[in-house]
Design an enzyme around this catalytic site. Structure first.
Site, PDB file in Angstrom:
ATOM      1  CG  ASP A 179      57.335 -28.560  89.624  1.00  0.00           C
ATOM      2  OD1 ASP A 179      56.913 -27.576  89.942  1.00  0.00           O
ATOM      3  OD2 ASP A 179      58.521 -29.001  89.850  1.00  0.00           O
TER       4      ASP A 179
ATOM      5  CG  ASP B 251      57.811 -23.306  90.427  1.00  0.00           C
ATOM      6  OD1 ASP B 251      58.976 -23.479  90.819  1.00  0.00           O
ATOM      7  OD2 ASP B 251      57.817 -22.008  89.945  1.00  0.00           O
TER       8      ASP B 251
ATOM      9  CD  GLU C 204      59.811 -23.040  95.273  1.00  0.00           C
ATOM     10  OE1 GLU C 204      61.116 -22.982  95.249  1.00  0.00           O
ATOM     11  OE2 GLU C 204      59.160 -22.592  94.274  1.00  0.00           O
TER      12      GLU C 204
ATOM     13  CG  HIS D 150      64.842 -28.238  91.047  1.00  0.00           C
ATOM     14  ND1 HIS D 150      64.129 -28.371  92.092  1.00  0.00           N
ATOM     15  CD2 HIS D 150      64.658 -27.063  90.478  1.00  0.00           C
ATOM     16  CE1 HIS D 150      63.117 -27.469  91.868  1.00  0.00           C
ATOM     17  NE2 HIS D 150      63.415 -26.911  90.923  1.00  0.00           N
ATOM     18  CG  ASP D 151      65.219 -24.302  92.696  1.00  0.00           C
ATOM     19  OD1 ASP D 151      65.496 -24.301  91.664  1.00  0.00           O
ATOM     20  OD2 ASP D 151      64.143 -23.921  93.303  1.00  0.00           O
TER      21      ASP D 151
HETATM   22  O1  TEU Z   1      61.915 -21.547  92.750  1.00  0.00           O
HETATM   23  C1  TEU Z   1      61.486 -20.576  93.251  1.00  0.00           C
HETATM   24  C2  TEU Z   1      62.526 -19.696  94.009  1.00  0.00           C
HETATM   25  O2  TEU Z   1      62.010 -19.116  94.791  1.00  0.00           O
HETATM   26  C3  TEU Z   1      63.914 -19.741  93.633  1.00  0.00           C
HETATM   27  O3  TEU Z   1      64.111 -18.408  93.168  1.00  0.00           O
HETATM   28  C4  TEU Z   1      64.608 -20.287  94.621  1.00  0.00           C
HETATM   29  O4  TEU Z   1      64.519 -19.493  95.656  1.00  0.00           O
HETATM   30  C5  TEU Z   1      65.933 -19.809  94.068  1.00  0.00           C
HETATM   31  O5  TEU Z   1      66.331 -20.929  92.872  1.00  0.00           O
HETATM   32  C6  TEU Z   1      66.880 -20.274  95.262  1.00  0.00           C
HETATM   33  O6  TEU Z   1      68.191 -20.158  94.961  1.00  0.00           O
HETATM   34  C7  TEU Z   1      60.976 -22.151  91.739  1.00  0.00           C
HETATM   35  C8  TEU Z   1      61.698 -23.347  91.238  1.00  0.00           C
HETATM   36  O7  TEU Z   1      62.055 -24.431  92.128  1.00  0.00           O
HETATM   37  C9  TEU Z   1      62.896 -23.036  90.292  1.00  0.00           C
HETATM   38  O8  TEU Z   1      63.827 -24.053  89.834  1.00  0.00           O
HETATM   39  C10 TEU Z   1      62.419 -21.984  89.359  1.00  0.00           C
HETATM   40  O9  TEU Z   1      63.576 -21.381  88.707  1.00  0.00           O
HETATM   41  C11 TEU Z   1      61.543 -20.857  89.925  1.00  0.00           C
HETATM   42  O10 TEU Z   1      60.642 -21.310  90.674  1.00  0.00           O
HETATM   43  C12 TEU Z   1      60.885 -20.337  88.608  1.00  0.00           C
HETATM   44  O11 TEU Z   1      59.774 -21.208  88.114  1.00  0.00           O
END
Ligand code: TEU
Ligand code: CA
Length: 557
Positions: free
Chosen positions: A98, A201, A260, A332-333
């Site tokens: 990542d 990310d 992403e 994971h989000d």
């Molecule tokens: O996520 C980026 C992001 O845009 C997040 O705000 C996402 O849209 C949100 O969690 C959706 O509900 C990445 C990673 O995947 C996330 O886990 C991190 O918290 C974030 O970047 C910061 O590094």
């Protein structure tokens, strides 16, 4: 489209803190991943994205990195990583790390030096600005709430910028020296450590306007504007940096990258995934984006199957023969895809198989998230203390401020918390689901007695065995060309609940139907058509394939 080594591969995402604990501390670790490599190989996985395992204070679960070139002791050591890499090599699995470079941790050496002396070299790696009239430099709101600006420790009127948590200071991409440091670090992983590539990310966040103007306040009513607005107005800024990144790292080493990437226009798709694009692939977040059209997340409405179909089909058509998207149903989000996108009646093993069919047969590089292959559903969280994520805590607070009751607040979080993707992987039906010998850091999903690897391995009708067969079919030398390069052609939806399309390859045309309605659907096929895979008793009669409700089929036309 140029042919690439990663075309036709199936990827899997591991959330390392919740995959497998081997030393009995309740947290997943690298030896746990090593132990399960044969499981992943057996599933048919060829690319493995591991969410951050770098040294971190875990304010945002490892997305706050204190050292890009070391492993956090909670996961193990660099030696463990090397072992993992060589174990994965044995099975032909490429490791994808990542890459979190919009920001680092405030505990990174750079930030410590920068705040001790804001005139030093390292301070120029960050975004420091003077306050205006005793206030923050501008009115952008961070993703996890509050202003994007916080005071540099020990300073009166000097602020640093953070688009996420205040422990995640943003890096200054306008500084060429910083960019060089990042490329050097990337090449250390790509070349010296020999990984297959990176998942990149939150990368649109580097598209900033360095003048930090004031923005028109949005509808939240706190006088601020979501920081994402600045990014969507500065996609070209991000693209310029990413072209340089690609030319210095991925491209010369022929590595894989998946971005992403949120909020880009159709016109920009070629800049990201075309032959000269900045990434190999970008995730298809079209369904997620359709869900979050409104900033007001507690006004969350689910998508109908027809709406889901519409947005993923549009994404397929836009990508067309420009390049490869990375289809996903969860990560994971996200809450679990089956719980989020399917009607209540198919939020079960049947629905999980049919949705899996769609995920793995759209054009692109599909990503399967840990537990998805078991048909995992959302976890039932009883109270806010069972949630860990900083974004969930912020959402809880916002719901409370809006005057929502405790019950409604918990319902909102049970529908959408990022924590759903962060609970332990379910290995067997023992206490703690075989994830750990002690109480894990996150709640174990309530379905673990039946939804787990060991039980599903024994059951020929399980979601797990279905995924295995599906992935095997996708990689069958006879059909891999059609699954990989075959043109996507949408088919009409007969009942507003069906997702159906063709994949037209050079030699073979495949028909995919997933029926999420309450009655069987029929589609015309040819006299010699043949069912390659059915998740629940599809048949061909009188030149029609009959697909039972809550099931999917793949037909060789
Ligand atoms: O996520 C980026 C992001 O845009 C997040 O705000 C996402 O849209 C949100 O969690 C959706 O509900 C990445 C990673 O995947 C996330 O886990 C991190 O918290 C974030 O970047 C910061 O590094
Ligand atoms: Ca552990």
């Amino acid at each position: 489209m140029q042919t690439k080594w990663w075309h036709g591969k199936v990827a899997y995402q591991i959330y390392p803190k919740s995959f497998k604990d081997t030393n009995g501390d309740g947290f997943g670790d690298l030896p746990g991943i090593i132990e399960k490599i044969p499981y992943l190989a057996d599933l048919g996985i060829e690319l493995l994205w591991i969410s951050p395992i770098y040294k971190s204070p875990f304010a945002d679960q490892g997305y706050d990195i204190a050292d890009y070139q070391d492993i956090d002791p909670i996961f193990g050591s660099l030696e463990d990583f090397k072992k993992l890499k060589s174990e994965a090599d044995k099975y032909g699995i490429g490791i994808i790390m990542d890459l979190v470079v919009n920001h680092c941790s405030d505990e990174h050496e750079w930030f410590k030096k920068a705040s001790a002396d804001p005139t030093c070299e390292e301070a120029s790696y960050f975004i420091f600005r003077e306050g205006k009239d005793g206030k923050e430099p501008n009115n952008l709101r961070a993703c996890f709430g509050g202003s994007v600006w916080d005071k540099v420790p020990g300073q009166d009127n000097l602020y640093y910028c953070h688009f996420f948590h205040k422990k995640q200071p943003d890096l200054n991409w306008f500084n060429p020296k910083l960019r060089e440091k990042i490329y050097e670090m990337m090449n250390w992983w790509l070349v010296d450590m020999g990984i297959a590539g990176f998942r990149v990310d939150a990368i649109m966040c580097i598209g900033k306007d360095p003048t930090y103007p004031m923005y028109t306040p949005d509808s939240v009513g706190d006088g601020m504007c979501s920081c994402g607005v600045m990014n969507s107005q500065n996609v070209d800024v991000a693209l310029n940096f990413l072209r340089e990144m690609n030319s210095r790292t991925f491209h010369p080493n022929d590595k894989f990258s998946v971005g992403e990437v949120f909020g880009i226009s159709k016109d920009n798709v070629k800049d990201f995934i075309g032959d000269d694009g900045v990434f190999s692939s970008i995730f298809d977040f079209s369904a997620r984006e359709a869900l979050t059209k409104h900033y007001c997340f507690y006004g969350f409405e689910k998508l109908s199957v027809a709406q889901y179909r519409k947005v993923i089909f549009e994404a397929q058509k836009t990508a067309g023969d420009i390049g490869f998207l990375a289809p996903v149903i969860e990560n994971h989000d996200e809450p679990r895809g089956v719980s989020t996108y399917l009607p209540l009646m198919w939020q079960n093993a049947k629905g999980a198989k049919a949705l899996g069919t769609v995920n793995l047969t759209l054009k692109g590089v599909p990503f399967v998230f840990q537990g998805q292959e078991l048909g995992m559903l959302n976890t039932k969280f009883d109270n806010i203390d069972e949630l860990d994520d900083c974004q969930s805590k912020y959402q809880y607070q916002m719901c409370q401020e809006q005057g929502l009751s405790e019950t409604v607040t918990m319902q909102v979080l049970n529908d959408q918390a990022r924590d759903h993707g962060r609970v332990p992987m379910l290995w067997d039906d023992s206490q703690y689901a075989g994830f750990s010998t002690v109480k894990p850091w996150m709640k174990v999903n309530q379905d673990y007695k039946t939804v787990n690897v060991a039980s599903e391995q024994k059951d020929p009708n399980s979601v797990l065995n279905y995924y295995k067969t599906l992935i095997k079919l996708r990689k069958d030398p006879k059909y891999i060309e059609a699954f990989t390069y075959g043109e996507f052609v949408a088919l009409e939806d007969p009942n507003d609940h069906t997702i159906a399309y063709l994949r037209k390859g050079k030699e073979h045309t495949l028909m995919v139907v997933a029926n999420f309605g309450a009655v069987p659907v029929k589609f015309d096929v040819n006299v010699n058509s043949q069912i390659l895979l059915s998740s629940d008793k599809a048949t061909i009669e009188n030149k029609q394939v009959i697909v039972p409700e809550g099931s999917s089929v793949i037909v060789l036309l």
